[in-house]
Design a protein around this motif. Sequence first.
Motif, short mmCIF file in Angstrom:
data_model
loop_
_atom_site.label_atom_id
_atom_site.label_comp_id
_atom_site.label_asym_id
_atom_site.label_seq_id
_atom_site.Cartn_x
_atom_site.Cartn_y
_atom_site.Cartn_z
N LEU A 1 -51.87 25.55 -10.52
CA LEU A 1 -50.37 25.93 -10.61
C LEU A 1 -51.32 27.54 -10.02
O LEU A 1 -49.88 28.04 -9.24
N ASP A 2 -52.03 28.39 -10.22
CA ASP A 2 -52.91 29.15 -9.38
C ASP A 2 -52.06 29.23 -8.08
O ASP A 2 -51.58 30.27 -6.89
N ILE A 3 -52.59 27.96 -7.43
CA ILE A 3 -52.30 27.98 -6.15
C ILE A 3 -51.12 28.70 -5.10
O ILE A 3 -50.28 28.74 -4.05
N LEU A 4 -49.89 28.16 -6.17
CA LEU A 4 -48.63 28.49 -5.35
C LEU A 4 -47.61 30.49 -6.18
O LEU A 4 -46.72 30.53 -5.39
N ARG A 5 -49.38 30.90 -6.68
CA ARG A 5 -48.75 31.62 -7.18
C ARG A 5 -48.69 33.08 -5.73
O ARG A 5 -48.16 33.88 -5.50
N ARG A 6 -49.27 32.06 -4.55
CA ARG A 6 -49.36 32.68 -3.74
C ARG A 6 -47.62 33.09 -2.63
O ARG A 6 -47.68 34.18 -1.79
N TYR A 7 -47.35 32.64 -2.97
CA TYR A 7 -45.65 32.72 -2.32
C TYR A 7 -44.98 33.33 -3.40
O TYR A 7 -43.81 34.21 -3.13
N ASP A 8 -45.52 34.10 -3.93
CA ASP A 8 -44.74 35.16 -5.30
C ASP A 8 -43.49 35.15 -5.11
O ASP A 8 -42.60 35.99 -5.36
N LEU A 9 -42.91 34.00 -5.98
CA LEU A 9 -42.05 33.42 -6.85
C LEU A 9 -42.58 32.34 -7.93
O LEU A 9 -43.43 32.22 -8.12
N PRO A 10 -41.13 32.52 -8.88
CA PRO A 10 -41.41 31.46 -9.87
C PRO A 10 -41.50 30.38 -9.94
O PRO A 10 -41.31 29.85 -9.58
N ILE A 11 -42.57 30.23 -10.94
CA ILE A 11 -42.61 28.55 -10.95
C ILE A 11 -42.27 28.20 -12.44
O ILE A 11 -42.41 28.69 -13.47
N TYR A 12 -41.22 27.35 -12.33
CA TYR A 12 -41.05 25.80 -12.87
C TYR A 12 -41.73 24.80 -13.20
O TYR A 12 -42.24 24.26 -12.69
N ILE A 13 -42.16 24.66 -14.72
CA ILE A 13 -41.95 23.45 -14.65
C ILE A 13 -41.35 21.98 -16.03
O ILE A 13 -41.16 23.30 -16.68
N ALA A 14 -41.15 20.73 -15.69
CA ALA A 14 -40.44 20.41 -17.09
C ALA A 14 -42.07 20.20 -17.88
O ALA A 14 -42.91 19.16 -16.86
N LEU A 15 -41.98 20.44 -18.43
CA LEU A 15 -43.06 20.32 -19.50
C LEU A 15 -42.99 18.67 -20.17
O LEU A 15 -42.00 18.22 -20.35
N PRO A 16 -44.32 18.01 -20.20
CA PRO A 16 -45.10 16.85 -20.85
C PRO A 16 -43.90 16.89 -21.79
O PRO A 16 -43.73 18.12 -22.54
N TRP A 17 -43.62 15.43 -22.24
CA TRP A 17 -42.16 15.41 -24.29
C TRP A 17 -43.12 14.32 -24.47
O TRP A 17 -42.99 14.32 -26.01
N LYS A 18 -43.79 13.34 -23.85
CA LYS A 18 -44.43 12.33 -24.83
C LYS A 18 -45.38 12.67 -25.57
O LYS A 18 -46.15 14.18 -25.39
N ASP A 19 -46.04 12.01 -26.79
CA ASP A 19 -46.59 12.39 -28.29
C ASP A 19 -47.80 11.41 -27.58
O ASP A 19 -48.36 10.74 -28.09
N THR A 20 -48.97 11.69 -26.31
CA THR A 20 -50.17 11.40 -26.46
C THR A 20 -51.30 11.97 -25.86
O THR A 20 -50.96 12.74 -26.10
N PRO A 21 -52.06 11.89 -26.38
CA PRO A 21 -53.59 12.91 -26.19
C PRO A 21 -53.50 13.18 -24.30
O PRO A 21 -53.72 14.82 -24.39
N GLN A 22 -52.75 12.66 -23.78
CA GLN A 22 -52.71 12.86 -22.24
C GLN A 22 -52.10 13.75 -22.47
O GLN A 22 -52.15 14.83 -21.41
N HIS A 23 -50.84 13.63 -22.63
CA HIS A 23 -49.83 14.02 -22.41
C HIS A 23 -50.24 16.12 -23.50
O HIS A 23 -49.71 17.17 -22.65
N ALA A 24 -50.53 15.66 -24.54
CA ALA A 24 -51.10 16.85 -25.12
C ALA A 24 -51.88 18.13 -24.19
O ALA A 24 -52.26 19.08 -23.81
N GLU A 25 -53.31 17.13 -23.17
CA GLU A 25 -53.81 18.10 -22.15
C GLU A 25 -53.14 18.21 -21.40
O GLU A 25 -53.44 19.27 -21.04
N LEU A 26 -52.28 17.40 -20.57
CA LEU A 26 -51.04 18.86 -20.00
C LEU A 26 -50.89 19.22 -20.23
O LEU A 26 -50.50 20.41 -19.66
N MET A 27 -50.36 19.32 -21.31
CA MET A 27 -49.47 20.54 -22.23
C MET A 27 -50.47 21.61 -22.18
O MET A 27 -49.74 22.50 -21.73
#
Length: 118
Positions: free
Chosen positions: A58-84
């Motif tokens: 996500l740091d690659i988007l910081r170069r635009y000097d704008l806020p970043i929005y993420i729709a956080l993962p909601w499922k309850d799996t180990p992979q979603h926990a890792e993404l979170m």
Amino acid sequence: MTGDPLDALTEFFDALLARCGRFGIRHQVVLDPGTGSAPHHWDWQDRFEYQKRVYSNLDILRRYDLPIYIALPWKDTPQHAELMEIIVAAEPDYGRVHYPEQVRAAEERVRAGARRSG
């Protein structure tokens, strides 16, 4: 969707933000990398790897000097926990979450990992 998703994102935002600049609204933009837009016909593992690649950089988007929005993962799996955890560690400016307790748990795991490595 082919190639590196980071290249696709930066190409998209470069063009979009140039256009917004021409209309004088660039400063009103919030960046959403749209990881939910990974092709729906992909197997979950491919979607997971795509999302992980974007969230881990996500740091690659910081170069635009704008806020970043993420729709956080909601499922309850180990992979979603890792993404979170990856998202929480990246500290986006805004997010949407279905279950705040999942975010709080990820924040604690990230803090605990930082204490162990620091």
